[in-house]
Design a protein around this motif. Structure first.
Motif, PDB file in Angstrom:
ATOM      1  N   ALA A 137     -58.972 -93.018 -29.722  1.00  0.00           N
ATOM      2  CA  ALA A 137     -58.476 -94.201 -30.417  1.00  0.00           C
ATOM      3  C   ALA A 137     -58.020 -93.869 -31.829  1.00  0.00           C
ATOM      4  CB  ALA A 137     -59.566 -95.275 -30.457  1.00  0.00           C
ATOM      5  N   ILE A 138     -58.773 -93.033 -32.511  1.00  0.00           N
ATOM      6  CA  ILE A 138     -58.396 -92.625 -33.864  1.00  0.00           C
ATOM      7  C   ILE A 138     -57.023 -91.951 -33.851  1.00  0.00           C
ATOM      8  CG2 ILE A 138     -58.923 -91.040 -35.750  1.00  0.00           C
ATOM      9  CD1 ILE A 138     -60.605 -93.522 -35.825  1.00  0.00           C
ATOM     10  N   GLU A 139     -56.795 -91.090 -32.887  1.00  0.00           N
ATOM     11  CA  GLU A 139     -55.496 -90.416 -32.798  1.00  0.00           C
ATOM     12  C   GLU A 139     -54.374 -91.408 -32.524  1.00  0.00           C
ATOM     13  OE1 GLU A 139     -54.911 -87.280 -33.647  1.00  0.00           O
ATOM     14  OE2 GLU A 139     -57.036 -87.270 -34.186  1.00  0.00           O
ATOM     15  N   HIS A 140     -54.643 -92.392 -31.676  1.00  0.00           N
ATOM     16  CA  HIS A 140     -53.644 -93.430 -31.415  1.00  0.00           C
ATOM     17  C   HIS A 140     -53.305 -94.188 -32.700  1.00  0.00           C
ATOM     18  CE1 HIS A 140     -53.468 -92.800 -27.206  1.00  0.00           C
ATOM     19  NE2 HIS A 140     -54.564 -93.449 -26.863  1.00  0.00           N
ATOM     20  N   ILE A 141     -54.334 -94.560 -33.446  1.00  0.00           N
ATOM     21  CA  ILE A 141     -54.117 -95.317 -34.687  1.00  0.00           C
ATOM     22  C   ILE A 141     -53.340 -94.470 -35.685  1.00  0.00           C
ATOM     23  CG2 ILE A 141     -55.265 -96.361 -36.681  1.00  0.00           C
ATOM     24  CD1 ILE A 141     -57.588 -97.073 -34.752  1.00  0.00           C
ATOM     25  N   LYS A 142     -53.742 -93.229 -35.845  1.00  0.00           N
ATOM     26  CA  LYS A 142     -53.061 -92.344 -36.793  1.00  0.00           C
ATOM     27  C   LYS A 142     -51.585 -92.207 -36.435  1.00  0.00           C
ATOM     28  CE  LYS A 142     -55.097 -88.467 -37.863  1.00  0.00           C
ATOM     29  NZ  LYS A 142     -55.881 -87.219 -37.710  1.00  0.00           N
ATOM     30  N   ALA A 143     -51.287 -92.030 -35.158  1.00  0.00           N
ATOM     31  CA  ALA A 143     -49.900 -91.860 -34.735  1.00  0.00           C
ATOM     32  C   ALA A 143     -49.099 -93.137 -34.976  1.00  0.00           C
ATOM     33  CB  ALA A 143     -49.846 -91.468 -33.264  1.00  0.00           C
TER      34      ALA A 143
END
Length: 247
Positions: free
Chosen positions: A234-240
């Protein structure tokens, strides 16, 4: 990146001051995009605070408003127990829909002018907050919205009278919007997720859609439903999403 998490502001709204907590990079000489992070029904719990700190550490000014400021004293945190859940759900359906929208407009306007904010804005939310992040994204100037297991969207039951218009308003959405769901979430069943996605497709708007084998509140790093692997994803999704929309 070092952060500060010791600030708050009582933002004026039509229904009274709304305590809002600020998490931001500690560097006083720069400005960063702003993110309004809407909590679940329990307000600023420790897991919400930790997640806000994590996002701030990626280079964002994160503002977390108390969603029930009209009904509870500033600083109130509801417990992750039956008493807390009952109170949170009671207030979720007592509060008028307009008050939710007025709160979102107020905190977005305040954040856009905040000293450490660049003026570029996004919204983020979990559970109740996922729905509020979606509705807040109808505000002009919101560039991105990350909505995690947003409750009551498919049933149109948010707020007083349990009759909201979120689904009807989806064609108005201009922000880059991401939806993330757990397939084992009893609050948003398959039929509900399909209804939301169909409406998004019909509206021909830009959105991301992610479904995983996870429970409701899988981001909450406390309790039996927490999934650390999905948390990191989820963190990677948000960052992207934010890197693309808030450049």
């Amino acid at each position: 990146m070092l952060i500060r998490s010791d600030e708050f502001e009582d933002i004026e709204t039509p229904t009274g001051p709304m305590r809002t907590y600020i998490f931001r990079p500690a560097d006083e000489g720069r400005s960063y995009p702003g993110v309004v992070y809407f909590s679940e029904i329990f307000q600023l719990t420790d897991p919400i605070r930790r997640f806000a700190s994590f996002i701030a550490g990626q280079g964002y000014v994160v503002a977390v408003p108390e969603v029930y400021h009209e009904y509870e004293p500033a600083g109130t945190v509801l417990g992750y127990d039956q008493v807390g859940a009952d109170r949170g759900n009671e207030l979720k359906y007592r509060k008028p829909l307009k008050a939710y929208d007025d709160d979102a407009t107020a905190v977005l306007k305040w954040l856009a002018r905040y000293k450490a904010c660049s003026g570029k804005l996004a919204t983020l939310g979990v559970c109740l907050g996922g729905h509020l992040a979606l509705r807040a994204a109808f505000n002009q100037g919101v560039l991105a919205a990350a909505c995690f297991y947003a409750t009551d969207v498919h049933s149109a039951t948010l707020g007083e009278g349990k009759k909201d218009d979120t689904l009807k308003k989806l064609p108005e959405l201009k922000a880059e919007t991401m939806f993330v769901w757990g397939r084992q979430d009893p609050h948003i069943p398959y039929e509900g997720r399909r209804l939301i996605r169909d409406r998004l497709e019909e509206s021909q708007i830009h959105f991301e859609w992610h479904e995983y084998n996870g429970q409701h509140a899988f981001l909450r790093d406390e309790g039996p439903r927490y999934d650390p692997a999905l948390f990191m994803l989820a963190i990677e999704h948000i960052k992207a999403l934010f890197a693309k929309a808030l450049v």
